[in-house]
Every structure is written in C-alpha cells, then in structure tokens.
Enzyme design. Structure first.
Site, PDB file in Angstrom:
ATOM      1  N   GLY A   1       0.835  -1.206   0.000  1.00 40.85           N
ATOM      2  CA  GLY A   1       0.000   0.000   0.000  1.00 40.85           C
ATOM      3  C   GLY A   1       0.869   1.255   0.000  1.00 40.85           C
TER       4      GLY A   1
ATOM      5  N   TYR B   1     -17.062   2.696   5.264  1.00 40.87           N
ATOM      6  CA  TYR B   1     -15.609   2.723   5.506  1.00 40.87           C
ATOM      7  C   TYR B   1     -15.306   3.428   6.834  1.00 40.87           C
ATOM      8  CZ  TYR B   1     -10.813   4.487   5.018  1.00 40.87           C
ATOM      9  OH  TYR B   1      -9.501   4.834   5.248  1.00 40.87           O
TER      10      TYR B   1
HETATM   11  N1  NAP Z   1      -5.820   6.449   1.269  1.00 45.71           N
HETATM   12  C1  NAP Z   1      -6.352   7.471   1.972  1.00 45.71           C
HETATM   13  O1  NAP Z   1      -6.727   8.502   1.407  1.00 45.71           O
HETATM   14  C2  NAP Z   1      -6.466   7.376   3.465  1.00 45.71           C
HETATM   15  C3  NAP Z   1      -7.077   8.449   4.146  1.00 45.71           C
HETATM   16  C4  NAP Z   1      -7.167   8.375   5.530  1.00 45.71           C
HETATM   17  C5  NAP Z   1      -6.680   7.282   6.213  1.00 45.71           C
HETATM   18  N2  NAP Z   1      -6.121   6.251   5.519  1.00 45.71           N
HETATM   19  C6  NAP Z   1      -5.649   5.070   6.274  1.00 45.71           C
HETATM   20  O2  NAP Z   1      -4.234   5.005   6.140  1.00 45.71           O
HETATM   21  C7  NAP Z   1      -3.820   3.641   6.148  1.00 45.71           C
HETATM   22  C8  NAP Z   1      -2.921   3.359   4.963  1.00 45.71           C
HETATM   23  O3  NAP Z   1      -3.697   3.549   3.791  1.00 45.71           O
HETATM   24  P1  NAP Z   1      -3.055   3.668   2.341  1.00 45.71           P
HETATM   25  O4  NAP Z   1      -3.385   5.004   1.820  1.00 45.71           O
HETATM   26  O5  NAP Z   1      -1.640   3.223   2.356  1.00 45.71           O
HETATM   27  O6  NAP Z   1      -3.995   2.622   1.596  1.00 45.71           O
HETATM   28  P2  NAP Z   1      -3.736   1.724   0.323  1.00 45.71           P
HETATM   29  O7  NAP Z   1      -2.705   2.336  -0.544  1.00 45.71           O
HETATM   30  O8  NAP Z   1      -5.072   1.401  -0.210  1.00 45.71           O
HETATM   31  O9  NAP Z   1      -3.090   0.440   0.977  1.00 45.71           O
HETATM   32  C9  NAP Z   1      -3.829  -0.459   1.740  1.00 45.71           C
HETATM   33  C10 NAP Z   1      -3.170  -1.793   1.631  1.00 45.71           C
HETATM   34  O10 NAP Z   1      -3.971  -2.727   2.361  1.00 45.71           O
HETATM   35  C11 NAP Z   1      -4.017  -3.900   1.616  1.00 45.71           C
HETATM   36  N3  NAP Z   1      -5.180  -4.716   1.943  1.00 45.71           N
HETATM   37  C12 NAP Z   1      -6.470  -4.542   1.596  1.00 45.71           C
HETATM   38  N4  NAP Z   1      -7.207  -5.574   2.046  1.00 45.71           N
HETATM   39  C13 NAP Z   1      -6.346  -6.407   2.670  1.00 45.71           C
HETATM   40  C14 NAP Z   1      -6.488  -7.637   3.313  1.00 45.71           C
HETATM   41  N5  NAP Z   1      -7.667  -8.265   3.392  1.00 45.71           N
HETATM   42  N6  NAP Z   1      -5.388  -8.227   3.845  1.00 45.71           N
HETATM   43  C15 NAP Z   1      -4.180  -7.636   3.749  1.00 45.71           C
HETATM   44  N7  NAP Z   1      -3.979  -6.480   3.142  1.00 45.71           N
HETATM   45  C16 NAP Z   1      -5.052  -5.865   2.613  1.00 45.71           C
HETATM   46  C17 NAP Z   1      -4.055  -3.473   0.163  1.00 45.71           C
HETATM   47  O11 NAP Z   1      -3.644  -4.560  -0.616  1.00 45.71           O
HETATM   48  P3  NAP Z   1      -3.640  -4.515  -2.224  1.00 45.71           P
HETATM   49  O12 NAP Z   1      -2.419  -3.730  -2.570  1.00 45.71           O
HETATM   50  O13 NAP Z   1      -3.543  -5.952  -2.588  1.00 45.71           O
HETATM   51  O14 NAP Z   1      -4.921  -3.862  -2.611  1.00 45.71           O
HETATM   52  C18 NAP Z   1      -3.087  -2.307   0.173  1.00 45.71           C
HETATM   53  O15 NAP Z   1      -1.770  -2.742  -0.102  1.00 45.71           O
HETATM   54  C19 NAP Z   1      -5.096   2.805   6.208  1.00 45.71           C
HETATM   55  O16 NAP Z   1      -5.371   2.448   7.531  1.00 45.71           O
HETATM   56  C20 NAP Z   1      -6.171   3.760   5.724  1.00 45.71           C
HETATM   57  O17 NAP Z   1      -7.443   3.432   6.246  1.00 45.71           O
HETATM   58  C21 NAP Z   1      -5.980   6.285   4.154  1.00 45.71           C
END
Ligand code: NAP
Length: 312
Positions: A12, A126
């Site tokens: 991610g 979410y």
């Molecule tokens: N993205 C945003 O805008 C945002 C905003 C606020 C908070 N956050 C929080 O910040 C944190 C990091 O988010 P990010 O932006 O790095 O998100 P991201 O780029 O979507 O990465 C999330 C990762 O989790 C993996 N994942 C999804 N389902 C899974 C499962 N069942 N088992 C294991 N891995 C799984 C995904 O795998 P795949 O690569 O295979 O899909 C992806 O690699 C999260 O807690 C998110 O809720 C994100």
C-alpha cells in the site's frame, strides 16, 4: 537483539514507505496481502506469534470507500476485527500496535479543525468500520498508537494524484469537487513521522519490548498542515507537474505532456458517489506536535517534493 517489527499492507501507499523508514529500527518483516490476508484472522494471530512481533505497524486496510458500501462485512473484518485481533495478540506479550485511521470517522459538520476527542459520526461504511477498529483496539488494553490521517497520496499506487494526472493527459478540462476540504498528505511523510514516533519509544539497541508512556499512546491526528479542496488540489497537481516537467528530461509516465488547461470546480451534489463524504476533513496536529514534537509540513510543499521524486 533489536526490536521485531511487523508491517502489514506492504504494497500500500503507506506500507511501501514504512518498509524504508522503519528498516533502521530493528528486524522488519513486511507482508503484502498475498502474504498475510487480514480477512484470515487466525493467520493474523499466528503470524504475530511466529515472528515474535513486538511492534505491529498495521498499514493494511480496506480503503475502497465507495466499494465498502456494497461489501460492509469484508470492510468490517479487515478494518475492525483484524486490528482487534492484532491488539489482543500483542496484549499477551506487552507489545505495541501502531494503527492508521481516518478523518472519515467524523461527519465533517465542524467548522474548525477536528481534535482527537471531538465527537465522531461516520457518514459511510468505511468510516464506520475504521471507527469500530479504533474502539476494538482500545478495548483490548493493548499499548497502541492510532494515527488518523487524511487524503493520502503518493506517486505510486491508486490515489487522487495518479487519477488527476491520467485524466489530465486525456482531457482539456477536469471537473473536481470544490466543497470538501482537507489536507492532502504524502504517504512518505506519514511513514517518516511513524519512524520518528518509534525512535522516541524504542530504547536503542535494547531487546526490551517498548513501553510507551500513557501520554505517548492513544489517538493522534497526523496530516499535512494547511487546507485545500479537491479542485484546488487537482489544480496544484497539474501546476507542480508542469513546473517539474519543464526541467525534467524524462519520457516515462511522469514526463508525458498534459492536455488539461483548467480545473472546473463543481459541488459534491454534481458528483454523486455511493459513499457520502465529510465536508470538512481538516484535522488538528496539535497533539502529535506537543507530545512527539512532530511539526507536519504544509501540503503544498510536500506535493512539490513528491512530484520531484517521481520525475527526477
Ligand atoms: N488512502 C487514503 O486517502 C487514506 C485516508 C485516511 C486514512 N487512511 C488510512 O491510512 C492507512 C494506509 O492507507 P493507504 O493510503 O496506504 O492505503 P492503500 O494504498 O489502499 O493500501 C492499503 C493496503 O492494504 C491492503 N489490503 C487490503 N485488504 C487487505 C487484506 N484483506 N489483507 C491484507 N492487506 C489488505 C491493500 O492490498 P492490495 O495492494 O492488494 O490492494 C493495500 O496494499 C489505512 O489504515 C487507511 O485506512 C488512508
């Protein structure tokens, strides 16, 4: 013996950078979804046990905000039950869980920046599952640090920046929502701040399981400084890209010219999505600054550095 750190969600946006920023802090095991599926709760527990993880940094999450509306059970397992299981496992050995959460735990009706103890009220599945995750972690009694962040982007992965650049190569005009406000936060900055937090908790060269003080644990907001709208962010992405490209001699994805000449602001009502989103996503970083001395940089400065990172 150094600290043993397990990173989930290694592919991610945040997980990618954590592998780099946390590597000097101990023995790091970083697992992608293929290697550890959070929907398999028993594997979550056995992986922590088998590796002997003292710290878990949980960067994995179900982050498909609109899709979650039609997959609430899976979102609940990944965002609430899995972190709860991590915390329960770590509680047995006195370990520490670092977990990420979101501005979407709030309903966005506050005029000013949200503080950690402001009332929550998620508008979508979410946000609800992420809030359930926060509460379930706290209920285990495990030492934990929950970092709520917002509008995460990077130059890799699936995110708004990549979408804007793709659309800007295809169209002359981009229509973007201008009545939702937040702070775009570069994934690398989140990973760097996480490393800084851990440096302050870990005893260098010690094999002891880290014991954070009560003040150092709990919920913290961690976002870029400043405030913008999606429309202004899109405009800034195009401008920074063009500035960088003017001196970059690159023919890769990030060197290609853009067609887009302007960003047209639209309202949320003109861009209906399955999941409702908060109007105000701005979070105050005052607590992380006062407890850890971390001054989060301005979103626009970070965007420029991220773009330079991609193009150079
Ligand atoms: N993205 C945003 O805008 C945002 C905003 C606020 C908070 N956050 C929080 O910040 C944190 C990091 O988010 P990010 O932006 O790095 O998100 P991201 O780029 O979507 O990465 C999330 C990762 O989790 C993996 N994942 C999804 N389902 C899974 C499962 N069942 N088992 C294991 N891995 C799984 C995904 O795998 P795949 O690569 O295979 O899909 C992806 O690699 C999260 O807690 C998110 O809720 C994100």
């Amino acid at each position: 013996m150094s600290a043993r750190l397990l990173i989930t969600g290694a592919n991610g946006q945040v997980g990618w950078h954590l592998q780099r920023t946390l590597s000097p802090l101990g023995t790091v095991l970083a697992l992608s979804r293929d290697q550890l599926d959070l929907a398999d709760l028993d594997s979550v527990a056995s992986t922590i046990r088998d590796f002997g993880a003292q710290i878990v940094v949980n960067a994995a999450a179900y982050t498909a905000v609109d899709k979650a509306e039609s997959e609430p059970e899976l979102a609940h397992v990944v965002n609430a039950l899995a972190p709860a299981r991590m915390a329960a496992e770590l509680a047995k050995t006195g370990g520490l869980l670092i977990h990420y959460s979101t501005d979407y735990v709030f309903d966005g009706s506050k005029e000013d920046a949200y503080a950690e103890n402001d009332p929550t009220g998620p508008l979508n599945v979410y946000g609800r599952t992420k809030l359930e995750g926060e509460q379930a972690i706290a209920a285990t009694g495990c030492g934990h640090i929950i970092l709520r962040t917002t509008w995460v982007y990077d130059v890799r992965g699936k995110n708004f920046l990549r979408t804007v650049l793709r659309l800007a190569r295809e169209r002359e005009e981009l229509r973007m929502v201008s009545d939702q406000f937040g702070a775009p936060t570069w994934a690398r900055t989140i990973a760097e701040a996480t490393a800084e937090i851990l440096v302050q908790i870990l005893k260098p060269g010690s094999s002891e399981i880290p014991r954070a003080t009560p003040e150092q644990t709990g919920v913290f907001h961690l976002t870029a400084a400043g405030k913008t709208s999606w429309a202004e962010f899109a405009d800034a992405i195009i401008k920074e890209y063009e500035d960088c490209c003017s001196w970059a001699a690159d023919t890769s994805e990030y060197g290609a010219p853009l067609m887009a000449k302007r960003v047209v602001p639209i309202t949320s009502d003109q861009y209906p999505t399955p999941a409702r989103r908060p109007r105000n996503s701005v979070l105050s970083n005052a607590k992380v600054q006062s407890v850890y001395g971390i001054a989060m940089p301005e979103w626009r400065d970070q965007l420029r550095l991220a773009m330079q990172d991609a193009i150079r």
